[in-house]
Design a protein around this motif. Structure first.
Motif, PDB file in Angstrom:
ATOM      1  N   PHE A  80      28.575  86.412  71.285  1.00  0.00           N
ATOM      2  CA  PHE A  80      29.203  85.693  70.185  1.00  0.00           C
ATOM      3  C   PHE A  80      28.524  86.090  68.878  1.00  0.00           C
ATOM      4  O   PHE A  80      27.295  86.138  68.815  1.00  0.00           O
ATOM      5  CB  PHE A  80      29.067  84.176  70.357  1.00  0.00           C
ATOM      6  CG  PHE A  80      29.837  83.623  71.502  1.00  0.00           C
ATOM      7  CD1 PHE A  80      31.146  83.170  71.332  1.00  0.00           C
ATOM      8  CD2 PHE A  80      29.268  83.527  72.768  1.00  0.00           C
ATOM      9  CE1 PHE A  80      31.856  82.655  72.408  1.00  0.00           C
ATOM     10  CE2 PHE A  80      29.975  83.004  73.841  1.00  0.00           C
ATOM     11  CZ  PHE A  80      31.287  82.569  73.641  1.00  0.00           C
ATOM     12  N   ASN A  81      29.316  86.362  67.852  1.00  0.00           N
ATOM     13  CA  ASN A  81      28.798  86.581  66.503  1.00  0.00           C
ATOM     14  C   ASN A  81      29.365  85.476  65.635  1.00  0.00           C
ATOM     15  O   ASN A  81      30.582  85.310  65.548  1.00  0.00           O
ATOM     16  CB  ASN A  81      29.213  87.962  65.970  1.00  0.00           C
ATOM     17  CG  ASN A  81      28.508  89.064  66.728  1.00  0.00           C
ATOM     18  OD1 ASN A  81      27.294  89.083  66.832  1.00  0.00           O
ATOM     19  ND2 ASN A  81      29.278  89.962  67.299  1.00  0.00           N
ATOM     20  N   VAL A  82      28.467  84.713  65.010  1.00  0.00           N
ATOM     21  CA  VAL A  82      28.862  83.553  64.221  1.00  0.00           C
ATOM     22  C   VAL A  82      28.412  83.761  62.778  1.00  0.00           C
ATOM     23  O   VAL A  82      27.243  84.043  62.524  1.00  0.00           O
ATOM     24  CB  VAL A  82      28.228  82.268  64.772  1.00  0.00           C
ATOM     25  CG1 VAL A  82      28.788  81.043  64.060  1.00  0.00           C
ATOM     26  CG2 VAL A  82      28.408  82.152  66.273  1.00  0.00           C
ATOM     27  N   THR A  83      29.352  83.618  61.841  1.00  0.00           N
ATOM     28  CA  THR A  83      28.993  83.674  60.431  1.00  0.00           C
ATOM     29  C   THR A  83      29.391  82.345  59.787  1.00  0.00           C
ATOM     30  O   THR A  83      30.327  81.682  60.226  1.00  0.00           O
ATOM     31  CB  THR A  83      29.701  84.832  59.700  1.00  0.00           C
ATOM     32  OG1 THR A  83      31.119  84.707  59.881  1.00  0.00           O
ATOM     33  CG2 THR A  83      29.248  86.185  60.235  1.00  0.00           C
ATOM     34  N   ALA A  84      28.643  81.980  58.757  1.00  0.00           N
ATOM     35  CA  ALA A  84      28.891  80.725  58.041  1.00  0.00           C
ATOM     36  C   ALA A  84      29.147  81.024  56.575  1.00  0.00           C
ATOM     37  O   ALA A  84      28.449  81.833  55.967  1.00  0.00           O
ATOM     38  CB  ALA A  84      27.687  79.810  58.176  1.00  0.00           C
ATOM     39  N   THR A  85      30.173  80.373  56.037  1.00  0.00           N
ATOM     40  CA  THR A  85      30.502  80.511  54.623  1.00  0.00           C
ATOM     41  C   THR A  85      30.634  79.111  54.032  1.00  0.00           C
ATOM     42  O   THR A  85      31.378  78.281  54.570  1.00  0.00           O
ATOM     43  CB  THR A  85      31.841  81.260  54.428  1.00  0.00           C
ATOM     44  OG1 THR A  85      31.770  82.500  55.132  1.00  0.00           O
ATOM     45  CG2 THR A  85      32.132  81.499  52.968  1.00  0.00           C
ATOM     46  N   THR A  86      29.928  78.850  52.938  1.00  0.00           N
ATOM     47  CA  THR A  86      30.007  77.542  52.298  1.00  0.00           C
ATOM     48  C   THR A  86      31.338  77.410  51.593  1.00  0.00           C
ATOM     49  O   THR A  86      31.782  78.324  50.900  1.00  0.00           O
ATOM     50  CB  THR A  86      28.854  77.361  51.287  1.00  0.00           C
ATOM     51  OG1 THR A  86      27.632  77.563  51.977  1.00  0.00           O
ATOM     52  CG2 THR A  86      28.867  75.979  50.677  1.00  0.00           C
ATOM     53  N   ARG A  87      31.980  76.257  51.781  1.00  0.00           N
ATOM     54  CA  ARG A  87      33.262  76.006  51.109  1.00  0.00           C
ATOM     55  C   ARG A  87      33.000  75.804  49.621  1.00  0.00           C
ATOM     56  O   ARG A  87      32.046  75.173  49.226  1.00  0.00           O
ATOM     57  CB  ARG A  87      33.922  74.752  51.661  1.00  0.00           C
ATOM     58  CG  ARG A  87      34.337  74.915  53.094  1.00  0.00           C
ATOM     59  CD  ARG A  87      34.999  73.664  53.608  1.00  0.00           C
ATOM     60  NE  ARG A  87      35.256  73.834  55.040  1.00  0.00           N
ATOM     61  CZ  ARG A  87      35.871  72.972  55.795  1.00  0.00           C
ATOM     62  NH1 ARG A  87      36.295  71.835  55.280  1.00  0.00           N
ATOM     63  NH2 ARG A  87      36.068  73.200  57.061  1.00  0.00           N
ATOM     64  N   SER A  88      33.891  76.363  48.825  1.00  0.00           N
ATOM     65  CA  SER A  88      33.717  76.202  47.374  1.00  0.00           C
ATOM     66  C   SER A  88      34.807  75.367  46.774  1.00  0.00           C
ATOM     67  O   SER A  88      35.761  75.020  47.373  1.00  0.00           O
ATOM     68  CB  SER A  88      33.663  77.543  46.693  1.00  0.00           C
ATOM     69  OG  SER A  88      34.766  78.340  47.045  1.00  0.00           O
TER      70      SER A  88
END
Length: 88
Positions: A80-88
């Protein structure tokens, strides 16, 4: 194997999976979207959008993109590759 040892059915045995390059152990062959995020980042942040890709999973879909609320059936060393992006 001794008489006292029991064989767990596949759905109840522990599986080693790879999350963001690190080995993690899960107690069954099904993992949820939230479980993968927790294994990757320690918690699910409601202000963050997570993207999860996977490969080497158990059939019918060996690879793909995991969606929020989704479940993937794993086998040993599913990645599994997990990336996180903060909501703007």
């Amino acid at each position: 194997m001794s008489d006292t040892e029991t064989i767990k059915p596949e759905a109840e045995k522990d599986f080693v999976i790879i999350v963001n390059g690190q080995e993690k152990t899960v107690p069954s062959d099904e993992v949820t979207f939230d479980k993968v995020v927790i294994l990757a980042f320690g918690a699910v942040d409601p202000n963050t959008v997570y993207t999860i890709t996977y490969r080497h999973a158990k059939a019918p879909e060996h690879e793909g993109i995991m969606v929020e609320g989704g479940i993937v059936t794993v086998k040993e060393r599913t990645v599994f590759n997990v990336t996180a992006t903060t909501r703007s």
